[in-house]
Design a protein around this motif. Structure first.
Motif, PDB file in Angstrom:
ATOM      1  N   TYR A 227       0.494  -1.320  -0.057  1.00 35.13           N
ATOM      2  CA  TYR A 227       0.163  -0.292   0.094  1.00 35.13           C
ATOM      3  C   TYR A 227       0.833   1.277   0.022  1.00 35.13           C
ATOM      4  CZ  TYR A 227      -3.418  -3.145   1.650  1.00 35.13           C
ATOM      5  OH  TYR A 227      -4.133  -4.992   1.275  1.00 35.13           O
ATOM      6  N   ALA A 228       2.050   0.824   0.962  1.00 34.76           N
ATOM      7  CA  ALA A 228       3.175   2.375   0.964  1.00 34.76           C
ATOM      8  C   ALA A 228       3.489   2.486  -0.004  1.00 34.76           C
ATOM      9  CB  ALA A 228       4.085   2.180   2.327  1.00 34.76           C
ATOM     10  N   LEU A 229       3.282   1.635  -1.115  1.00 37.31           N
ATOM     11  CA  LEU A 229       4.529   1.633  -2.597  1.00 37.31           C
ATOM     12  C   LEU A 229       3.277   1.959  -3.078  1.00 37.31           C
ATOM     13  CD1 LEU A 229       6.894  -1.980  -2.923  1.00 37.31           C
ATOM     14  CD2 LEU A 229       7.162   0.424  -2.992  1.00 37.31           C
ATOM     15  N   LEU A 230       2.644   1.780  -3.343  1.00 41.04           N
ATOM     16  CA  LEU A 230       1.385   2.377  -4.008  1.00 41.04           C
ATOM     17  C   LEU A 230       1.479   3.942  -4.669  1.00 41.04           C
ATOM     18  CD1 LEU A 230      -2.022  -0.383  -4.161  1.00 41.04           C
ATOM     19  CD2 LEU A 230      -0.163  -0.189  -5.400  1.00 41.04           C
ATOM     20  N   LEU A 231       1.860   3.959  -2.837  1.00 42.28           N
ATOM     21  CA  LEU A 231       1.731   5.849  -3.474  1.00 42.28           C
ATOM     22  C   LEU A 231       2.301   6.760  -4.504  1.00 42.28           C
ATOM     23  CD1 LEU A 231       2.269   6.834   0.576  1.00 42.28           C
ATOM     24  CD2 LEU A 231      -0.144   6.579  -0.552  1.00 42.28           C
ATOM     25  N   PHE A 232       3.128   5.984  -4.605  1.00 42.96           N
ATOM     26  CA  PHE A 232       3.870   6.336  -5.954  1.00 42.96           C
ATOM     27  C   PHE A 232       3.571   6.114  -6.941  1.00 42.96           C
ATOM     28  CE2 PHE A 232       7.041   4.940  -2.696  1.00 42.96           C
ATOM     29  CZ  PHE A 232       7.211   6.254  -2.269  1.00 42.96           C
ATOM     30  N   ILE A 233       2.317   5.513  -7.133  1.00 42.10           N
ATOM     31  CA  ILE A 233       2.147   5.623  -8.267  1.00 42.10           C
ATOM     32  C   ILE A 233       0.513   6.474  -8.782  1.00 42.10           C
ATOM     33  CG2 ILE A 233       0.531   4.399 -10.103  1.00 42.10           C
ATOM     34  CD1 ILE A 233       1.987   1.837  -9.016  1.00 42.10           C
ATOM     35  N   PRO A 234       0.563   7.414  -9.112  1.00 38.62           N
ATOM     36  CA  PRO A 234      -0.237   9.012  -9.399  1.00 38.62           C
ATOM     37  C   PRO A 234      -2.110   8.418  -8.984  1.00 38.62           C
ATOM     38  CG  PRO A 234       0.580   9.577 -10.447  1.00 38.62           C
ATOM     39  CD  PRO A 234       2.241   8.197  -9.858  1.00 38.62           C
ATOM     40  N   LYS A 235      -2.324   6.982  -9.975  1.00 39.10           N
ATOM     41  CA  LYS A 235      -3.092   6.684 -10.452  1.00 39.10           C
ATOM     42  C   LYS A 235      -4.184   5.904  -8.802  1.00 39.10           C
ATOM     43  CE  LYS A 235      -3.464   6.985 -15.614  1.00 39.10           C
ATOM     44  NZ  LYS A 235      -4.387   7.152 -16.368  1.00 39.10           N
ATOM     45  N   VAL A 236      -3.478   5.362  -8.449  1.00 35.35           N
ATOM     46  CA  VAL A 236      -3.939   4.838  -6.927  1.00 35.35           C
ATOM     47  C   VAL A 236      -3.840   5.324  -6.085  1.00 35.35           C
ATOM     48  CG1 VAL A 236      -3.981   2.652  -8.236  1.00 35.35           C
ATOM     49  CG2 VAL A 236      -2.126   3.439  -7.081  1.00 35.35           C
ATOM     50  N   ARG A 237      -2.693   7.076  -5.879  1.00 41.50           N
ATOM     51  CA  ARG A 237      -2.534   7.126  -4.738  1.00 41.50           C
ATOM     52  C   ARG A 237      -3.685   7.717  -3.676  1.00 41.50           C
ATOM     53  NH1 ARG A 237       0.932  11.720  -6.536  1.00 41.50           N
ATOM     54  NH2 ARG A 237       2.476  10.152  -6.882  1.00 41.50           N
ATOM     55  N   VAL A 238      -4.673   7.579  -4.137  1.00 40.68           N
ATOM     56  CA  VAL A 238      -5.914   8.358  -3.542  1.00 40.68           C
ATOM     57  C   VAL A 238      -6.218   7.161  -2.255  1.00 40.68           C
ATOM     58  CG1 VAL A 238      -7.767   9.371  -3.088  1.00 40.68           C
ATOM     59  CG2 VAL A 238      -6.462  10.361  -3.776  1.00 40.68           C
ATOM     60  N   LEU A 239      -5.958   6.320  -3.613  1.00 37.47           N
ATOM     61  CA  LEU A 239      -6.809   4.772  -2.891  1.00 37.47           C
ATOM     62  C   LEU A 239      -6.005   4.177  -1.265  1.00 37.47           C
ATOM     63  CD1 LEU A 239      -8.509   2.033  -2.311  1.00 37.47           C
ATOM     64  CD2 LEU A 239      -7.315   1.073  -4.183  1.00 37.47           C
ATOM     65  N   ALA A 240      -4.506   4.438  -2.035  1.00 39.70           N
ATOM     66  CA  ALA A 240      -3.455   3.962  -1.170  1.00 39.70           C
ATOM     67  C   ALA A 240      -3.439   4.271  -0.096  1.00 39.70           C
ATOM     68  CB  ALA A 240      -1.636   3.820  -2.056  1.00 39.70           C
ATOM     69  N   ILE A 241      -3.555   6.201   0.268  1.00 40.35           N
ATOM     70  CA  ILE A 241      -3.713   5.995   1.606  1.00 40.35           C
ATOM     71  C   ILE A 241      -5.051   5.968   2.412  1.00 40.35           C
ATOM     72  CG2 ILE A 241      -4.615   8.883   2.060  1.00 40.35           C
ATOM     73  CD1 ILE A 241      -2.722  10.125  -0.586  1.00 40.35           C
ATOM     74  N   GLY A 242      -6.117   5.492   1.369  1.00 45.70           N
ATOM     75  CA  GLY A 242      -6.847   5.503   2.222  1.00 45.70           C
ATOM     76  C   GLY A 242      -6.759   3.987   2.703  1.00 45.70           C
ATOM     77  N   LEU A 243      -5.652   2.813   2.688  1.00 45.02           N
ATOM     78  CA  LEU A 243      -5.489   2.099   2.981  1.00 45.02           C
ATOM     79  C   LEU A 243      -4.801   1.585   4.233  1.00 45.02           C
ATOM     80  CD1 LEU A 243      -5.433  -0.365  -0.875  1.00 45.02           C
ATOM     81  CD2 LEU A 243      -6.803  -1.014   0.935  1.00 45.02           C
ATOM     82  N   LEU A 244      -3.641   3.088   3.897  1.00 41.41           N
ATOM     83  CA  LEU A 244      -2.558   3.112   4.612  1.00 41.41           C
ATOM     84  C   LEU A 244      -3.405   3.941   6.204  1.00 41.41           C
ATOM     85  CD1 LEU A 244      -0.078   3.926   2.591  1.00 41.41           C
ATOM     86  CD2 LEU A 244       0.162   2.280   4.090  1.00 41.41           C
ATOM     87  N   VAL A 245      -4.931   4.895   5.989  1.00 36.60           N
ATOM     88  CA  VAL A 245      -5.333   4.940   6.845  1.00 36.60           C
ATOM     89  C   VAL A 245      -6.648   4.107   7.613  1.00 36.60           C
ATOM     90  CG1 VAL A 245      -7.701   7.085   7.650  1.00 36.60           C
ATOM     91  CG2 VAL A 245      -5.552   7.219   6.108  1.00 36.60           C
ATOM     92  N   HIS A 246      -6.551   2.721   6.448  1.00 35.38           N
ATOM     93  CA  HIS A 246      -7.776   2.111   7.306  1.00 35.38           C
ATOM     94  C   HIS A 246      -6.489   1.131   8.421  1.00 35.38           C
ATOM     95  CE1 HIS A 246     -10.630  -1.289   7.148  1.00 35.38           C
ATOM     96  NE2 HIS A 246      -9.805  -1.714   7.031  1.00 35.38           N
ATOM     97  N   MET A 247      -5.596   0.992   7.568  1.00 28.35           N
ATOM     98  CA  MET A 247      -4.631  -0.017   8.622  1.00 28.35           C
ATOM     99  C   MET A 247      -3.634   1.128  10.027  1.00 28.35           C
ATOM    100  SD  MET A 247      -3.980  -2.948   6.374  1.00 28.35           S
ATOM    101  CE  MET A 247      -5.304  -2.699   5.878  1.00 28.35           C
ATOM    102  N   GLY A 248      -3.381   1.941  10.097  1.00 25.85           N
ATOM    103  CA  GLY A 248      -3.477   3.300  11.020  1.00 25.85           C
ATOM    104  C   GLY A 248      -4.763   3.205  11.874  1.00 25.85           C
ATOM    105  N   LEU A 249      -6.052   3.755  11.652  1.00 24.91           N
ATOM    106  CA  LEU A 249      -6.825   2.997  12.469  1.00 24.91           C
ATOM    107  C   LEU A 249      -6.879   1.460  12.861  1.00 24.91           C
ATOM    108  CD1 LEU A 249      -9.425   4.918  10.761  1.00 24.91           C
ATOM    109  CD2 LEU A 249      -8.424   6.088  12.832  1.00 24.91           C
ATOM    110  N   ASP A 250      -7.132   0.333  12.364  1.00 26.25           N
ATOM    111  CA  ASP A 250      -6.760  -0.382  12.888  1.00 26.25           C
ATOM    112  C   ASP A 250      -5.924  -0.598  14.249  1.00 26.25           C
ATOM    113  OD1 ASP A 250      -8.577  -1.342  11.132  1.00 26.25           O
ATOM    114  OD2 ASP A 250      -8.514  -2.629  10.180  1.00 26.25           O
ATOM    115  N   TYR A 251      -4.925  -0.113  13.997  1.00 22.42           N
ATOM    116  CA  TYR A 251      -3.961  -0.318  14.695  1.00 22.42           C
ATOM    117  C   TYR A 251      -3.665   0.804  15.998  1.00 22.42           C
ATOM    118  CZ  TYR A 251       1.129  -0.032  16.300  1.00 22.42           C
ATOM    119  OH  TYR A 251       2.299  -0.482  16.948  1.00 22.42           O
ATOM    120  N   ILE A 252      -4.191   1.534  15.817  1.00 25.18           N
ATOM    121  CA  ILE A 252      -4.453   2.178  16.822  1.00 25.18           C
ATOM    122  C   ILE A 252      -5.448   1.294  17.744  1.00 25.18           C
ATOM    123  CG2 ILE A 252      -5.645   4.595  17.754  1.00 25.18           C
ATOM    124  CD1 ILE A 252      -4.524   5.899  15.562  1.00 25.18           C
ATOM    125  N   ASP A 253      -6.810   1.003  16.974  1.00 26.26           N
ATOM    126  CA  ASP A 253      -7.506  -0.059  18.080  1.00 26.26           C
ATOM    127  C   ASP A 253      -6.757  -0.833  18.740  1.00 26.26           C
ATOM    128  OD1 ASP A 253     -10.347  -0.795  18.435  1.00 26.26           O
ATOM    129  OD2 ASP A 253     -10.243  -2.229  16.583  1.00 26.26           O
TER     130      ASP A 253
END
Length: 97
Positions: A68-94
């Motif tokens: 998901y972090a590598l996907l940040l470097f692909i502009p067409k999927v960057r927003v989805l990658a951010i969403g996935l990483l936010v999801h993982m961050g929220l799950d980690y906080i949980d």
């Protein structure tokens, strides 16, 4: 229930703060990161309140998060990658709470 609400509100806040001109579309793409929870369907039991998702479910593993972090470097999927990483961050906080 609050945890699921965060998976919708936090991407909305990020979209509104950083992508204001197109925030609704960006919000939907980032909120699509919740689809990573489909891997919960393969767990037995499917829901265990004491289980940490990070490192257990296959879409929540560290190699998946690295992808998901590598996907940040692909502009067409960057927003989805951010969403996935936010999801993982929220799950980690949980997991910490």
């Amino acid at each position: 229930m609050l945890h699921i609400l965060y998976h919708v509100l936090v991407p909305g806040l990020i979209a509104w703060l950083f992508y204001r001109s197109n925030w609704k579309r960006v919000w939907l793409l980032m909120a699509a990161g919740i689809l990573a929870d489909l891997d919960h369907l393969f767990a037995v039991p499917m829901y265990d309140p004491g289980r940490c998702s990070i490192g257990f479910h296959f879409l929540h593993t560290y190699p998946a998060i690295a992808l998901y972090a590598l996907l940040l470097f692909i502009p067409k999927v960057r927003v989805l990658a951010i969403g996935l990483l936010v999801h993982m961050g929220l799950d980690y906080i949980d997991c910490l709470v």
